[in-house]
Every structure is written in C-alpha cells, then in structure tokens.
Design a protein around this motif. Sequence first.
Motif, PDB file in Angstrom:
ATOM      1  N   GLY A   1       4.764   7.677   7.088  1.00 55.44           N
ATOM      2  CA  GLY A   1       3.984   6.586   7.477  1.00 55.44           C
ATOM      3  C   GLY A   1       2.775   6.210   6.967  1.00 55.44           C
ATOM      4  N   GLU A   2       2.438   6.846   5.832  1.00 52.20           N
ATOM      5  CA  GLU A   2       0.860   6.782   5.228  1.00 52.20           C
ATOM      6  C   GLU A   2       0.789   5.358   4.714  1.00 52.20           C
ATOM      7  N   GLY A   3      -0.095   4.561   4.827  1.00 56.70           N
ATOM      8  CA  GLY A   3      -0.313   3.236   4.050  1.00 56.70           C
ATOM      9  C   GLY A   3      -1.582   3.137   3.545  1.00 56.70           C
ATOM     10  N   ILE A   4      -2.571   3.684   3.875  1.00 58.88           N
ATOM     11  CA  ILE A   4      -4.122   3.839   3.561  1.00 58.88           C
ATOM     12  C   ILE A   4      -4.189   3.909   2.111  1.00 58.88           C
ATOM     13  N   ASP A   5      -3.496   5.027   1.552  1.00 62.51           N
ATOM     14  CA  ASP A   5      -3.657   5.224   0.006  1.00 62.51           C
ATOM     15  C   ASP A   5      -3.139   4.158  -0.851  1.00 62.51           C
ATOM     16  N   TYR A   6      -1.864   3.707  -0.206  1.00 63.82           N
ATOM     17  CA  TYR A   6      -1.309   2.535  -1.096  1.00 63.82           C
ATOM     18  C   TYR A   6      -2.037   1.282  -0.818  1.00 63.82           C
TER      19      TYR A   6
ATOM     20  N   ASP B   1      -0.074  -3.264   3.267  1.00 60.62           N
ATOM     21  CA  ASP B   1       0.948  -3.285   4.519  1.00 60.62           C
ATOM     22  C   ASP B   1       1.621  -4.687   4.390  1.00 60.62           C
ATOM     23  N   ALA B   2       1.060  -5.781   3.901  1.00 66.26           N
ATOM     24  CA  ALA B   2       1.568  -6.742   3.977  1.00 66.26           C
ATOM     25  C   ALA B   2       2.644  -6.886   2.911  1.00 66.26           C
ATOM     26  N   ALA B   3       2.675  -6.064   2.027  1.00 67.33           N
ATOM     27  CA  ALA B   3       3.717  -5.819   1.009  1.00 67.33           C
ATOM     28  C   ALA B   3       4.794  -4.791   1.183  1.00 67.33           C
ATOM     29  N   ALA B   4       4.614  -4.342   2.579  1.00 62.68           N
ATOM     30  CA  ALA B   4       5.195  -3.048   2.867  1.00 62.68           C
ATOM     31  C   ALA B   4       5.131  -1.885   2.266  1.00 62.68           C
ATOM     32  N   CYS B   5       3.739  -1.757   1.487  1.00 65.11           N
ATOM     33  CA  CYS B   5       3.555  -0.737   0.832  1.00 65.11           C
ATOM     34  C   CYS B   5       3.092   0.580   1.880  1.00 65.11           C
ATOM     35  N   VAL B   6       4.083   1.153   2.622  1.00 66.12           N
ATOM     36  CA  VAL B   6       3.787   2.149   3.437  1.00 66.12           C
ATOM     37  C   VAL B   6       4.987   3.445   3.128  1.00 66.12           C
ATOM     38  N   ASN B   7       4.418   4.486   3.075  1.00 63.67           N
ATOM     39  CA  ASN B   7       5.321   5.729   2.844  1.00 63.67           C
ATOM     40  C   ASN B   7       6.550   5.724   3.934  1.00 63.67           C
ATOM     41  N   PRO B   8       7.772   5.672   3.705  1.00 61.42           N
ATOM     42  CA  PRO B   8       8.803   5.988   4.819  1.00 61.42           C
ATOM     43  C   PRO B   8       9.056   7.129   5.106  1.00 61.42           C
TER      44      PRO B   8
END
Length: 422
Positions: free
Chosen positions: A307-312, A297-304
């Motif tokens: 909203g999924e971010g756990i996988d990234y 999340d700190a690198a904005a690795c969240v699916n636009p």
Amino acid sequence: MTTPQRTDVLVVGAGPAGSAAAAWAARLGADVVLADAAVFPRDKTCGDGLTPRAIGELDRLGLTDWVRAHTVNQGLRAHGFGQTLHLPWPGGNLPDWGSAIARTELDDYLRTTAIKAGATGIDGARAVDVRWDGGKVAAVVFARGSRGGERFEIECERLVVADGVRSPLGKVLGREWHRDTVYGVAGRCYVSSTKPDDPWISSHLELRGQDGEVLSGYGWIFPLGTDAGGVNLGVGTLATAKRPADVAIKPLMGFYADERREEFELGDELRMPTSALLPMGGAVSNVAGPNWALIGDAAACVNPLNGEGIDYGLETGRLIAELMVSTGSTTGGADLGVIWPAVLREHYGEAFSIARRLAGLVTVPRLLPALGPVGMRSDLLMTLALRWMGNFVTDEDRDRAARVWRWAGRRSIARDARPPFA
C-alpha cells in the motif's frame, strides 16, 4: 498574491507527487504553478510511513536533516501466525533507515520546499475542467469558494496531474481505473502511546475479523516519535472485482486497536479516523496525452503488496520534471502521451505486474491461512519478502534476489491481459 494567468508547467495537486514535480521543474528552470483544492496544512488518509525508497527521494530533495529530526526506524517488526520477526531495512543502494511523519506536516513542508524552489503556490482552488486546443490542454479551469462561484483559468504549456487516488481532473482527461486487478481498502487513525519512539514499525500479517476469520490484508502501527506522542494505526484489505472486500474498515480498525492496546500501550481514543480506496499497480489507462501526464496516486503508482505510495509519488514527480525539461517539453516539444506511459512501464511495469499478481492471490479464500505460517517460520523467506514487497530492488542491484524478482516480473507482465498503465 495575483493568480498567474499562464505558466510553463501547471501542477494540479500538492501532495508528495505534485510538490516533488513542482520543486524539480522549478529547480531545472521552468516557470511553475502548483495548485491544490485544499488550504494547507491539510490532512491526508495515509499510513504516514516513509520507507528507505521514500527516504532516498527526500534526500535528493535535500531534506534528510529535516526528516531525521523526526522519528527514525530501522526496519519492520512482522507479527503473525504465532511468530514475531525483526527485519532490518535491506539497505544496499537505498538508505538503511526509515521514518514516519504525519501527512499534515510532511505535505505542507514539501509544498513549501517547492515554493522556495521558485514555484508559485495556489491553494483553495479546485480544478474542474480543461480548455482544449486540438488534442492538447490549453488551460485548466479552477473554481474557488464553497459553491465554486468564482472561476478562473490558468494557461499552460504542460500539465502535471497529481490530484490523488480519485483524480477528478484525471477523469476529465479520460483516466479510467480498472478493478479487475487488485486494489486496496484502507483506514487509519492516530492513537496516543507511551512507546512513540519504538525503533521498529509493526505490521500484523495475520489480520483477523471480530469472528476470528483471517482477512486478506494486514494491520499496522507506525510510531511517530516523541513530539507527536503517538502512533499511526490502521488496517488495509485487498480486493478485486471478482472478490470485493466485504468488511467495514472503521469498525475493524477499532477491533484491531483493542487487540493491540496492551502490547503497544495505546490510549483509548482513535483520533481522526479516515478511510480510502486505493487503485494499485498501475491499474489505470490514459495516464498521459500530448502535453499532460498523471503521476503518483493519480496514475495508480501504489505498491500492491504494502500500500506504499509516497515513494512512487516522489519518484514520478522527479521523473516527469526531468523528462519535460530534458526533452524541451515544458514549452512544447515531445509528445508525453507516447513517452510517459513508456517511462512508467520501464520503471514500474514488471514490479507492479508481479506484485499485483501475488497480492491477488492473497484475496483467494483460505490461501493466506495455509501459506502464512510457512513463510513466517523462515527469517530468510521473510527478509526476501520484505525486500520484494517494499520494492527495494533498484536498477543498480545485481544480486540473486534482484535477478529473481526481475525474472518473475518479466514472466508476469508477458501474461497480463492488461499490463500496468495500459
């Protein structure tokens, strides 16, 4: 336990990204310290959903049996515009099942996994500053106590920053969030339900406000299984700097729960309601320096698009650990400021670019009410949308849908005024 004074790899933030980075770096032989501002177990604002992409990373960590002991779902039930579609997870090179585990439990277990791998865990220590040695981070300054009265340093050869969407340590290092591309505003709560073992997660793509207007977002209901005895219920809206979200999330969440209570057999109480802003699609700059890198999340690795971010988070944790060890970067060596942004763009640049472009279109007034009914009338279109929205296209996929997605991503990133991670 005595606080270490130095380490090869210092990971700040013990969510999925940080714990994955710490676990992999320790398994690969590095001396690792994993620090977090909270005392575990702790809560985190999240939908708690684990897509097949996240399941694949948890399997790499050897956690499949533990996850399967929780709820298992087989796909997405999409509601909207008079239609309900059941869309199984696409499978292929990814697992064909998903799950949902409350972050209080998931994050604590992942942190424990990292500690069992050999990382030294420190909690209740907030990273507040760094000590520089030229352009490199020589040490991180931590504060303990309610007023931050106790301060101490941990020296490191490499620093991994995984401190979430706000990333306070990232800001110290120069991280900047750009809101000209789409971002999310989301809230979640927990609600009791008599259907906690529903084999489908539900998403309502026709999210309406109290005045009946269609909003640029969606609602979700994710069953958490019999042991949890309830569901994660939430709403999310999309916004840009030009079209900010003009909605009160928590009242909207209550309205959404009222609308779905009978169908999903929900209780009356909305427990632990929280909300958050979500930088998405790599919409940050300064994600790395000579010996430090931002992940998750700190690198904005969240699916636009969902909203999924756990996988990234899990993926970037593994990738940064493998990169540091393979290049000798845990004890000096390669310049992460050059290599890490290139790795992020290689893995996520094209997908994030086209995804945030499509998500930005949803914020245009009247576009979603016009196009939503057309898409929901086609199982084929929605199956493709599920695969693309969930970023279930892997590097190994060579089918037509994967080729189209990559082609669109290449065209999109070529038109970006500011590409992801730039």
